[in-house]
Motif scaffolding. Structure first.
Motif, short mmCIF file in Angstrom:
data_model
loop_
_atom_site.label_atom_id
_atom_site.label_comp_id
_atom_site.label_asym_id
_atom_site.label_seq_id
_atom_site.Cartn_x
_atom_site.Cartn_y
_atom_site.Cartn_z
N ASP A 236 7.36 45.78 33.53
CA ASP A 236 7.56 46.77 34.74
C ASP A 236 6.56 46.34 35.82
O ASP A 236 5.52 46.88 35.52
N PRO A 237 6.68 45.61 36.74
CA PRO A 237 8.15 44.90 37.23
C PRO A 237 8.69 44.24 36.30
O PRO A 237 7.82 43.52 35.41
N THR A 238 9.91 43.82 36.43
CA THR A 238 10.63 42.84 35.47
C THR A 238 9.99 41.28 35.74
O THR A 238 9.80 41.08 36.85
N ILE A 239 10.21 40.70 34.54
CA ILE A 239 9.82 39.30 34.77
C ILE A 239 10.57 38.51 35.80
O ILE A 239 11.69 38.58 36.08
N ASN A 240 10.07 37.71 36.41
CA ASN A 240 10.48 36.53 37.35
C ASN A 240 11.29 35.43 36.55
O ASN A 240 10.62 34.81 35.84
N LEU A 241 12.38 35.21 36.93
CA LEU A 241 13.27 34.24 36.20
C LEU A 241 13.65 33.16 37.24
O LEU A 241 14.42 33.57 38.10
N LEU A 242 13.26 31.84 37.22
CA LEU A 242 13.32 30.87 38.07
C LEU A 242 14.07 29.57 37.54
O LEU A 242 13.72 29.20 36.35
N ASP A 243 15.31 29.16 37.83
CA ASP A 243 15.88 27.63 37.59
C ASP A 243 14.94 26.52 37.65
O ASP A 243 14.53 26.49 38.85
N VAL A 244 14.82 26.13 36.67
CA VAL A 244 14.02 24.70 36.84
C VAL A 244 14.49 23.79 35.97
O VAL A 244 15.12 23.96 35.12
N VAL A 245 14.14 22.40 35.95
CA VAL A 245 14.39 21.31 35.30
C VAL A 245 13.01 20.79 34.93
O VAL A 245 12.50 20.11 35.71
N PRO A 246 12.57 20.69 33.77
CA PRO A 246 10.94 20.50 33.43
C PRO A 246 11.00 18.98 33.48
O PRO A 246 12.02 18.21 33.15
N GLU A 247 9.73 18.51 33.82
CA GLU A 247 9.49 17.03 34.00
C GLU A 247 8.19 16.77 33.18
O GLU A 247 7.55 17.67 32.78
N LYS A 248 7.75 15.61 33.20
CA LYS A 248 6.50 15.06 32.47
C LYS A 248 5.92 13.81 33.17
O LYS A 248 6.61 13.07 33.82
N ASP A 249 4.68 14.06 33.31
CA ASP A 249 3.82 12.84 33.87
C ASP A 249 2.44 12.63 32.90
O ASP A 249 2.81 13.15 31.69
N GLY A 250 1.69 11.91 33.26
CA GLY A 250 0.60 11.60 32.34
C GLY A 250 -0.17 12.86 32.05
O GLY A 250 -1.13 12.70 31.07
#
Length: 370
Positions: A236-250
């Protein structure tokens, strides 16, 4: 004190499974909080354990003994309910004494037992009162004293603080762990309040949809929730939930928010390219002066006694809550930057809603419910 073991327990009402294959172990002397939303089946499970309701399938073992043919009065169980369930025609003393008199204890032993537990719960001055003359707090303590009086090996507490005022509820959260430890009983404590679950339980079992969704210590449940549903239930407050597509770099695996890089834990390589949900606890975010932070606009700020919660919006219009201790300096309006530590970020599979746990070998896997 006895261990409680529940094996594949199923209970149906009108053909619908309220409890669906429940398996759970409560260790000798452990306090386990049974947490879940209204209608999850928490009270039904307690009533099955107590012998008031017969399950269709499964076994209940107390101290290794199968309870199938054991009547409720011979199970060595104490219970306290959220609606107090006091006998209206009896004084507080007689209500507390009822399990002792049922065991045909000597009169002096009954009085000693009642006075001992009443003093612990600070109701020894109202023992002569009828329930109608007691406050809700006194009724709650009387019901709890009755459950404790006979020193049962197994104690079932069905949301006993739900109907008392906020001040007493807070006080009892502090007192109950000591009282239960002194009692030495094996305890199941039912609650719908996540703060209560975390404050009182050695472990927490999350009941959802008639099944055990996760079992763990309070820290495990909060830091490593098995699913988005559980992550939402705690905090409380509730968790933030966000749509993502993970990426990878060096530098490793990361997600993008407002075209800024949010680093993720090592070992999440298998999540790269998958549709995921990034979970960020409001208290895990902080305002930052660094240009590497996530650019946001501050929409509103709400002060609470111990914290201040700020609503911010990203460049793509996604709302995020940021929580900080009261008195901590931070911008109150306009443009700002926020930062997050990779160790505080959670990642969930968008399709299954399960948390993706980092693998030690560099891969990752969706975490099954415990």
């Amino acid at each position: 004190m006895p261990e409680l073991r529940i094996e594949d327990l199923t209970k149906r009402f009108k053909g619908e499974a309220v409890l669906d294959g429940i398996s759970l172990t409560v260790e000798d002397g452990e306090t386990l909080t049974l947490f879940g939303p209204s209608g999850a089946g928490k009270t039904v499970l307690l009533r099955c354990i107590a012998g008031a309701v017969d399950p269709e399938d499964g076994r209940i073992l107390i101290g290794g003994e199968d309870m199938q043919d054991v009547p409720p009065e011979h199970r060595g169980i104490g219970m306290a309910f959220q609606n107090f369930a006091l006998f209206p025609h009896m004084t507080a003393f007689d209500n507390i004494a009822s399990p002792l008199t049922a065991q045909r204890r000597p009169r002096d032993a009954v009085r000693e037992g009642v006075e001992r537990v009443a003093k612990l719960l600070k109701i020894d001055h109202v023992l002569s009162h009828a329930p109608r003359a007691l406050s809700n707090g006194q009724k709650q303590r009387t019901a709890l004293a009755r459950a404790l009086a006979a020193s049962p090996g197994l104690l079932l507490l069905d949301d006993p603080l739900r109907n008392v005022d906020a001040k007493l509820r807070f006080e009892m959260r502090l007192e109950l762990p000591r009282l239960l430890a002194d009692q030495g009983a094996t305890v199941i404590y039912v609650t719908q309040d996540y703060k209560e679950a975390m404050a009182l339980g050695d472990r927490i079992a999350v009941l959802s949809g008639g099944t055990i969704a996760q079992v763990g210590t309070p820290e495990e449940i909060y830091r490593r929730p098995a699913s988005i549903e559980i992550a939402r239930l705690f905090g409380d407050p509730t968790i933030n939930l966000l749509d993502v597509v993970p990426e990878k770099d060096g530098a490793g695996v990361f997600a993008r928010l407002s075209n800024q890089r949010v680093p993720l834990n090592a070992g999440l390589e298998a999540a790269v390219g998958r549709d995921c949900v990034l979970g960020l606890r409001p208290e895990a975010l902080r305002f930052s002066a660094s240009e590497d932070g996530i650019p946001v606009m501050i929409e509103a700020e709400t002060p609470f006694n111990e914290k201040t919660v700020t609503l911010v919006v990203t460049a793509r219009g996604r709302e995020i809550l940021v929580s900080r201790p009261a008195g901590t300096p931070a911008p109150a309006s306009g443009a700002a930057q926020i930062a997050v530590d990779a160790t505080d970020a959670l990642l969930f599979d968008r399709a299954t809603q399960a948390r993706i746990a980092p693998d030690r070998d560099g891969g990752s896997s969706s975490e099954a419910a415990a």
